[in-house]
Design an enzyme around this catalytic site. Structure first.
Site, mmCIF file in Angstrom:
data_model
loop_
_atom_site.group_PDB
_atom_site.id
_atom_site.type_symbol
_atom_site.label_atom_id
_atom_site.label_comp_id
_atom_site.label_asym_id
_atom_site.label_seq_id
_atom_site.Cartn_x
_atom_site.Cartn_y
_atom_site.Cartn_z
ATOM 1 N N LYS A 176 -102.406 -3.280 2.624
ATOM 2 C CA LYS A 176 -101.237 -2.426 2.442
ATOM 3 C C LYS A 176 -100.754 -2.615 1.022
ATOM 4 O O LYS A 176 -100.391 -3.728 0.626
ATOM 5 C CB LYS A 176 -100.158 -2.857 3.437
ATOM 6 C CG LYS A 176 -98.989 -1.917 3.487
ATOM 7 C CD LYS A 176 -98.146 -2.211 4.726
ATOM 8 C CE LYS A 176 -96.760 -1.574 4.667
ATOM 9 N NZ LYS A 176 -96.724 -0.216 4.165
ATOM 10 N N ASP A 233 -105.261 2.187 -13.705
ATOM 11 C CA ASP A 233 -104.734 0.937 -13.139
ATOM 12 C C ASP A 233 -105.871 -0.093 -13.123
ATOM 13 O O ASP A 233 -106.255 -0.613 -12.076
ATOM 14 C CB ASP A 233 -104.191 1.190 -11.728
ATOM 15 C CG ASP A 233 -103.385 0.002 -11.180
ATOM 16 O OD1 ASP A 233 -103.018 -0.901 -11.959
ATOM 17 O OD2 ASP A 233 -103.141 -0.030 -9.952
HETATM 18 N N1 LIG Z 1 -113.666 1.569 -0.562
HETATM 19 C C1 LIG Z 1 -113.233 0.336 -0.361
HETATM 20 N N2 LIG Z 1 -114.077 -0.626 0.065
HETATM 21 C C2 LIG Z 1 -113.643 -1.894 0.301
HETATM 22 N N3 LIG Z 1 -112.379 -2.294 0.130
HETATM 23 C C3 LIG Z 1 -111.476 -1.385 -0.286
HETATM 24 C C4 LIG Z 1 -111.842 -0.036 -0.562
HETATM 25 N N4 LIG Z 1 -110.745 0.642 -0.942
HETATM 26 C C5 LIG Z 1 -109.731 -0.236 -0.909
HETATM 27 N N5 LIG Z 1 -110.152 -1.453 -0.509
HETATM 28 C C6 LIG Z 1 -109.325 -2.678 -0.304
HETATM 29 O O1 LIG Z 1 -107.982 -2.297 -0.073
HETATM 30 C C7 LIG Z 1 -107.124 -2.770 -1.120
HETATM 31 C C8 LIG Z 1 -106.078 -1.697 -1.461
HETATM 32 O O2 LIG Z 1 -106.742 -0.516 -1.874
HETATM 33 P P1 LIG Z 1 -106.308 0.295 -3.186
HETATM 34 O O3 LIG Z 1 -106.362 -0.605 -4.358
HETATM 35 O O4 LIG Z 1 -107.121 1.533 -3.235
HETATM 36 O O5 LIG Z 1 -104.846 0.677 -2.786
HETATM 37 P P2 LIG Z 1 -103.397 0.377 -3.399
HETATM 38 O O6 LIG Z 1 -103.490 -0.593 -4.519
HETATM 39 O O7 LIG Z 1 -102.491 0.145 -2.273
HETATM 40 O O8 LIG Z 1 -103.213 1.811 -3.855
HETATM 41 P P3 LIG Z 1 -102.331 2.598 -4.867
HETATM 42 O O9 LIG Z 1 -102.217 1.714 -6.106
HETATM 43 O O10 LIG Z 1 -103.146 3.836 -5.074
HETATM 44 O O11 LIG Z 1 -101.031 2.789 -4.167
HETATM 45 C C9 LIG Z 1 -108.051 -3.095 -2.265
HETATM 46 O O12 LIG Z 1 -107.547 -4.091 -3.127
HETATM 47 C C10 LIG Z 1 -109.317 -3.538 -1.563
HETATM 48 O O13 LIG Z 1 -109.201 -4.887 -1.157
HETATM 49 MG MG LIG Z 2 -105.072 -1.305 -5.803
#
Ligand SMILES: Nc1ncnc2c1ncn2[C@@H]1O[C@H](COP(=O)(O)OP(=O)(O)OP(=O)(O)O)[C@@H](O)[C@H]1O
Ligand SMILES: [Mg+2]
Length: 207
Positions: free
Chosen positions: A9, A123
């Site tokens: 999350k 980012d």
């Molecule tokens: N395609 C993927 N395969 C494996 N793990 C993933 C993948 N996408 C996301 N994750 C895991 O989920 C975590 C959060 O995903 P992501 O960095 O895309 O979202 P976020 O930082 O919450 O998003 P945003 O900054 O767009 O609000 C990542 O750090 C990673 O651990």
């Molecule tokens: Mg992220």
């Protein structure tokens, strides 16, 4: 597609494990933000969802490893994508600093490949990179990225990456220098970019 519990999350999105046509997948869902006026909130979530899927595909075309996109749902503000098996680079560098040099060489190349194709990530931190089981770097989380990126955007990418190293990996400054070396060796016209990064750093010092 069968829903299971969230596995991550972030500030803007939740990640759930799922399956897509029998394949191991993840769904990234952008949840509503109450502090935003509702019409604007939907617009932002919709833009970032579309932008992220587009950039992930563009980056792959540029030869950078990113997850395969399986599906986008603009009613749910969600992207279903390949689940990349591996270790988040941030965790890997913390657990195994002796692997830092090899990893940093790959990060430098991936960032330069991206920038050579006019893509900025938006980012670029070690939390948004995964070391795959076959030893490659996979970039994720492109929602703030851009195509037709300007020198400034690319400079900001590298500046943020440096700041994320200084704060998350303070003992790895030598490995970061190696990252910049491989970036410079792969990047077209690196001098301009290096000057831009210095300019951005200079701005930070005097504001
Ligand atoms: N395609 C993927 N395969 C494996 N793990 C993933 C993948 N996408 C996301 N994750 C895991 O989920 C975590 C959060 O995903 P992501 O960095 O895309 O979202 P976020 O930082 O919450 O998003 P945003 O900054 O767009 O609000 C990542 O750090 C990673 O651990
Ligand atoms: Mg992220």
């Amino acid at each position: 597609m069968d829903d299971i519990a969230p596995i991550a999350k972030g500030a803007e999105a939740e990640i759930y494990a799922t399956h897509f046509l029998g394949r191991d997948a993840l769904v990234k869902v952008r949840s509503p933000k109450r502090y935003r006026v509702s019409g604007l909130d939907s617009e932002i979530r919709s833009f970032r969802t579309k932008n992220e899927a587009r950039l992930i595909r563009e980056a792959r075309r540029a030869g950078v490893r990113t997850p395969v996109i399986y599906d986008i749902d603009l009613e749910k503000f969600s992207i279903t994508m390949e689940n990349i098996r591996g270790t988040k680079i941030k965790d890997k560098l913390e657990q195994n600093p002796s692997s830092a040099t090899d990893i940093c060489v790959m990060i430098g190349e991936a960032a330069a490949d991206l920038h050579n194709s006019g893509i900025c990530h938006g980012d670029l931190t070690t939390s948004n990179m995964i070391l795959t089981e076959d030893g490659k770097i996979c970039l994720i989380d492109f929602s703030m990225g851009k195509t037709n990126a300007e020198l400034e955007d690319m400079g900001v990418d590298m500046h943020l990456l440096k700041r994320s190293f200084v704060s998350a990996h303070p003992d790895l400054s030598e490995a970061f220098s190696r990252l910049m070396k491989s970036y410079t060796e792969t990047k077209n016209e690196p001098e301009k970019l290096l000057r831009k990064i210095e300019e951005i750093e200079g701005r930070g010092r005097y504001t």
